[in-house]
Design an enzyme around this catalytic site. Structure first.
Site, PDB file in Angstrom:
ATOM      1  N   ASP A  13      65.681  16.616  61.072  1.00 37.43           N
ATOM      2  CA  ASP A  13      65.576  17.630  60.027  1.00 37.43           C
ATOM      3  C   ASP A  13      64.584  17.185  58.963  1.00 37.43           C
ATOM      4  O   ASP A  13      64.684  16.072  58.430  1.00 37.43           O
ATOM      5  CB  ASP A  13      66.934  17.870  59.369  1.00 37.43           C
ATOM      6  CG  ASP A  13      67.922  18.549  60.304  1.00 37.43           C
ATOM      7  OD1 ASP A  13      67.499  19.034  61.366  1.00 37.43           O
ATOM      8  OD2 ASP A  13      69.120  18.581  59.974  1.00 37.43           O
ATOM      9  N   ASN A  43      75.438  16.839  64.409  1.00 34.37           N
ATOM     10  CA  ASN A  43      76.244  16.982  63.194  1.00 34.37           C
ATOM     11  C   ASN A  43      77.736  17.089  63.513  1.00 34.37           C
ATOM     12  O   ASN A  43      78.570  16.429  62.887  1.00 34.37           O
ATOM     13  CB  ASN A  43      75.812  18.230  62.414  1.00 34.37           C
ATOM     14  CG  ASN A  43      74.440  18.091  61.799  1.00 34.37           C
ATOM     15  OD1 ASN A  43      73.917  16.991  61.656  1.00 34.37           O
ATOM     16  ND2 ASN A  43      73.837  19.207  61.435  1.00 34.37           N
ATOM     17  N   THR A 219      84.460  31.422  59.662  1.00 33.68           N
ATOM     18  CA  THR A 219      84.182  30.654  58.448  1.00 33.68           C
ATOM     19  C   THR A 219      83.412  31.541  57.477  1.00 33.68           C
ATOM     20  O   THR A 219      82.490  32.264  57.870  1.00 33.68           O
ATOM     21  CB  THR A 219      83.387  29.373  58.770  1.00 33.68           C
ATOM     22  OG1 THR A 219      82.170  29.717  59.442  1.00 33.68           O
ATOM     23  CG2 THR A 219      84.199  28.463  59.682  1.00 33.68           C
ATOM     24  N   ASP A 251      79.046  22.806  60.467  1.00 33.96           N
ATOM     25  CA  ASP A 251      79.180  21.771  61.486  1.00 33.96           C
ATOM     26  C   ASP A 251      80.320  20.808  61.149  1.00 33.96           C
ATOM     27  O   ASP A 251      81.048  20.362  62.047  1.00 33.96           O
ATOM     28  CB  ASP A 251      77.870  20.988  61.610  1.00 33.96           C
ATOM     29  CG  ASP A 251      76.736  21.850  62.156  1.00 33.96           C
ATOM     30  OD1 ASP A 251      77.031  22.821  62.880  1.00 33.96           O
ATOM     31  OD2 ASP A 251      75.570  21.556  61.854  1.00 33.96           O
TER      32      ASP A 251
END
Length: 301
Positions: A13, A43, A219, A251
């Protein structure tokens, strides 16, 4: 000993922090540049392993500098990465994250993640067979995801699919899934693909759950997470914290949720643990840096 297998992506990333996101055709300057190990597979595996449960990560990286850096970073975690495939002459996946104070936008180049194929699953079939939980996502080819879930169900392994980033879920795939964990945006895309959305989350979640034999957990960021059980929707709220970076919160949720399911926690308790872990994760910069240990999570509980 309980075991989790995470099949998924590994990326390097690149975080660019900015005051705001650029407009189309506009060039702006970044304040800072950070390189951090990420990818939904990586992750989620780190989040699960920090709960103290044996966790294996399956996926593909390139034989380049980023691939070496990812291996070195993950080797410091209590995580089995011995079965990662290293693809020759292929670049490691890269995600460019444009980070503002309260939000982010991400562009991903899959690289070696596109080479996570059916053969990758076959090579690691015994690892999957011995698992209590298989957790996967959609940053690798969906044919690989479907095959792995199908094999896991044949072995009696509990399966979790985090449908992110969202892709249309093939007809028949749901029969191999025990738990489905979209965020609210992904769930809206699911509804638009399968049913007519009412615009009311509870109505839509109940409607979807009536039609599918899958436990649905949505979520919802700062609003916590909602799940359907016994024909009712329940919402577990999250606490208010000083948000530093929301990258990787989903994650973290999935990794901790997989741990709780492997440990045979009740669904409400599993969601609560995952919500708290995700909440703690946003208090530090970077997808993995804020992921709590089991000790930190239990202290908060």
């Amino acid at each position: 000993m309980k075991k989790i297998v995470v099949l998924g992506s590994l990326n390097m990333d690149m975080f660019m922090t900015t005051e705001r996101l650029p407009m189309i055709g506009e060039t702006i300057c970044s304040d800072q540049l950070h390189y951090m190990v990420g990818g939904k597979g990586s992750n989620q595996a780190v989040a699960a392993s920090r709960m103290g449960i044996y966790t294996s990560l399956l996926g593909c990286i390139g034989n380049d500098a980023f691939g070496e850096k990812i291996q070195k970073h993950l080797s410091k975690e209590s995580l089995d990465i011995s079965s990662l495939n290293i693809e020759k002459d292929i670049s490691t996946g890269i995600a460019t994250v444009f980070k503002t104070k309260n939000n982010n936008a991400i562009v991903v180049n899959p690289g070696a993640n596109n080479y996570c194929d059916l053969q990758t699953v076959e090579q690691n079939i015994q690892i999957i067979k011995q698992a209590d939980v298989l957790l996967t996502q959609l940053e690798i080819p969906i044919e690989t995801v479907e095959y792995a879930l199908q094999k896991a169900k044949e072995f009696g392994v509990t399966t979790i699919l985090n449908p992110a980033p969202y892709k249309e879920i093939p007809t028949g795939l749901l029969q191999y899934i025990d738990y489905l964990t979209p965020n609210d945006t992904e769930f809206e895309s699911m509804m638009n693909g399968e049913l007519e959305s009412s615009g009311d989350l509870e109505t839509d979640m109940l409607e979807w759950s009536m039609r599918n034999n899958v436990k649905l957990i949505v979520t919802r960021g700062s609003q916590g997470s909602s799940f359907v059980e016994n024909g009712q929707m329940t919402t577990v709220p999250c606490s208010s914290v000083d948000v530093v970076d929301t990258t990787g919160a989903g994650d973290t949720f999935n990794g901790i949720f997989a741990y709780a399911i492997a440990e045979k926690k009740e669904l409400r308790d599993a969601v609560r643990m995952a919500v708290i872990g995700a909440t703690l994760s946003v208090t530090a910069f970077g997808a993995q840096r804020g992921m709590p240990s089991l000790k930190e999570l239990e202290k908060y509980l």
